[in-house]
Design an enzyme around this catalytic site. Structure first.
Site, mmCIF file in Angstrom:
data_model
loop_
_atom_site.group_PDB
_atom_site.id
_atom_site.type_symbol
_atom_site.label_atom_id
_atom_site.label_comp_id
_atom_site.label_asym_id
_atom_site.label_seq_id
_atom_site.Cartn_x
_atom_site.Cartn_y
_atom_site.Cartn_z
ATOM 1 N N ARG A 120 0.858 -1.176 0.000
ATOM 2 C CA ARG A 120 0.000 0.000 0.000
ATOM 3 C C ARG A 120 0.898 1.231 0.000
ATOM 4 O O ARG A 120 1.979 1.214 0.591
ATOM 5 C CB ARG A 120 -0.929 0.028 1.222
ATOM 6 N N HIS A 157 -1.486 0.245 -9.774
ATOM 7 C CA HIS A 157 -2.021 -0.796 -8.883
ATOM 8 C C HIS A 157 -2.481 -2.006 -9.702
ATOM 9 O O HIS A 157 -3.634 -2.428 -9.642
ATOM 10 C CB HIS A 157 -3.174 -0.246 -8.035
ATOM 11 N N GLU A 159 -4.073 7.434 -5.025
ATOM 12 C CA GLU A 159 -4.045 6.764 -6.330
ATOM 13 C C GLU A 159 -5.209 7.272 -7.168
ATOM 14 O O GLU A 159 -6.356 7.135 -6.754
ATOM 15 C CB GLU A 159 -4.155 5.242 -6.162
#
Length: 282
Positions: free
Chosen positions: A198, A246, A227
Site C-alpha cells: 500500500r 495498482h 491513487e
C-alpha cells in the site's frame, strides 16, 4: 431491499462500508473483499454489528508476486527508459553507458513473508538471488531452506544488506510509513525500493528526497497515495522511478479466482460453516 441483503461483495473498495450502511442492513451476515488488504474497512465497527469478514489471499498471491518480480526486473534493467529510447524519432543507437544492474546474485530483502512474500522468494530463487526476509514471525526451517531465505529479526539488518528491498506488508497503524527517511538512509545508495503493498507504507515525501539526492538508486511502485497521484507530483517526473496503476492482482485468471474465493466465503458464512479466509479484528 435492505432487509433482504445478507452479503456484500466488495470490489475495489465499493460500496463504502460505514455505520450508516451497516445500520441500514439488519440481516447482513458477511462482507467479502476482492483482495488481501482490508485497510479500507473499520474491522472493529463491522464486527460490532455481528458481521463476518473475509478476504481473498489464495486468489491474489501469485499474480501479486509476479507483479513484484516484474517491477524488480524492469527497474534493474531500465526497461521503461529503454523503451522510450527505442521508439524515439532520433534513435540511431543506444549509448554504451546505458547500464542497468545485475539481478543474478544480487540480494533481495523481502519485508513481509506471508503468502505473497513467500511466492516472491520462490521466484527470486530461480533468479539465483540471495534472499533475506523480515517478518513478525519466522518461517519454519523447512520453508526457509526451500527458498534459501535468511531471517532478519531486525529490519535494519535487512535494509543495510539488500540490493533490492520489496515491501509486501498489510497497511496497519503499525506499518504506516514503515519505510521512512531513517530506513532509506540505512539502504545502500545502489539499492532499489519496490512497493507492492500500500502506498502509505512508504513515506512518499521522504522517498522523493531519497531519489533526488542519491540516497537510493531507484524505486518501482505499484501503489502510491493517493491513487492516482496528482499529475504534477514530483514522483511522476523522476527518471529513476517506475510507477504502475495498482496492477498487482489485475489478470484475467486472478479476477476470476478472487470472485470464486469470495463466493466460497459468502456461502460458508450464510450456511453457518467455517469461512476459509475469515478476517478477525485485531
Amino acid at each position: 431491499m435492505s432487509k433482504k441483503v445478507q452479503a456484500i461483495y466488495l470490489w475495489w473498495h465499493k460500496p463504502v462500508i460505514d455505520q450508516e450502511l451497516l445500520q441500514s442492513l439488519p440481516n447482513l451476515k458477511v462482507i467479502a473483499n476482492s483482495g488481501v488488504g482490508m485497510d479500507h474497512l473499520d474491522l472493529k465497527l463491522v464486527a460490532s454489528f455481528g458481521v463476518k469478514m473475509a478476504n481473498a489471499p489464495r486468489a491474489v498471491s501469485s499474480s501479486t508476486a509476479d507483479t513484484g518480480m516484474a517491477l524488480l526486473l524492469a527497474s534493474a534493467r531500465r526497461l521503461v527508459e529503454g523503451y522510450h529510447i527505442a521508439i524515439s524519432s532520433g534513435m540511431e543507437y543506444c549509448e554504451a553507458d546505458f547500464l542497468g544492474v545485475e539481478v543474478t546474485g544480487a540480494t533481495l530483502g523481502i519485508i513481509g513473508m506471508g503468502s505473497i512474500g513467500y511466492k516472491i522468494a520462490l521466484r527470486a530463487k530461480a533468479f539465483e538471488m540471495n534472499i533475506l526476509y523480515h517478518n513478525r514471525t519466522q518461517r519454519t526451517e523447512h520453508e526457509e531452506q526451500a527458498v534459501g531465505a535468511t531471517y532478519c529479526e531486525k529490519i535494519d539488518d535487512l535494509l543495510r544488506q539488500a540490493d533490492f528491498v520489496m515491501v509486501v506488508v498489510s497497511l496497519t497503524p503499525q506499518t504506516h510509513k514503515l519505510i521512512g527517511k531513517r530506513e532509506m538512509e540505512l539502504m545502500k545508495p545502489t539499492a532499489t525500493l519496490i512497493n507492492i503493498s500500500r502506498g502509505a507504507v512508504v513515506d512518499q515525501e521522504a522517498l522523493v528526497t531519497a531519489l533526488q539526492t542519491g540516497v537510493i538508486r531507484a524505486a518501482a511502485l505499484d501503489v502510491t497515495y493517493p491513487e492516482p497521484l496528482p499529475r504534477d507530483h514530483t514522483l511522476l517526473k523522476l527518471k529513476n522511478v517506475i510507477i504502475t496503476p495498482h496492477l498487482g492482482i489485475k489478470t484475467d485468471k486472478a479476477t476470476y479466482m478472487i470472485t470464486e474465493e469470495a463466493v466460497e466465503n459468502i456461502l460458508a458464512a450464510l450456511n453457518g460453516l467455517p469461512m476459509p479466509s475469515e478476517v478477525l479484528p485485531s
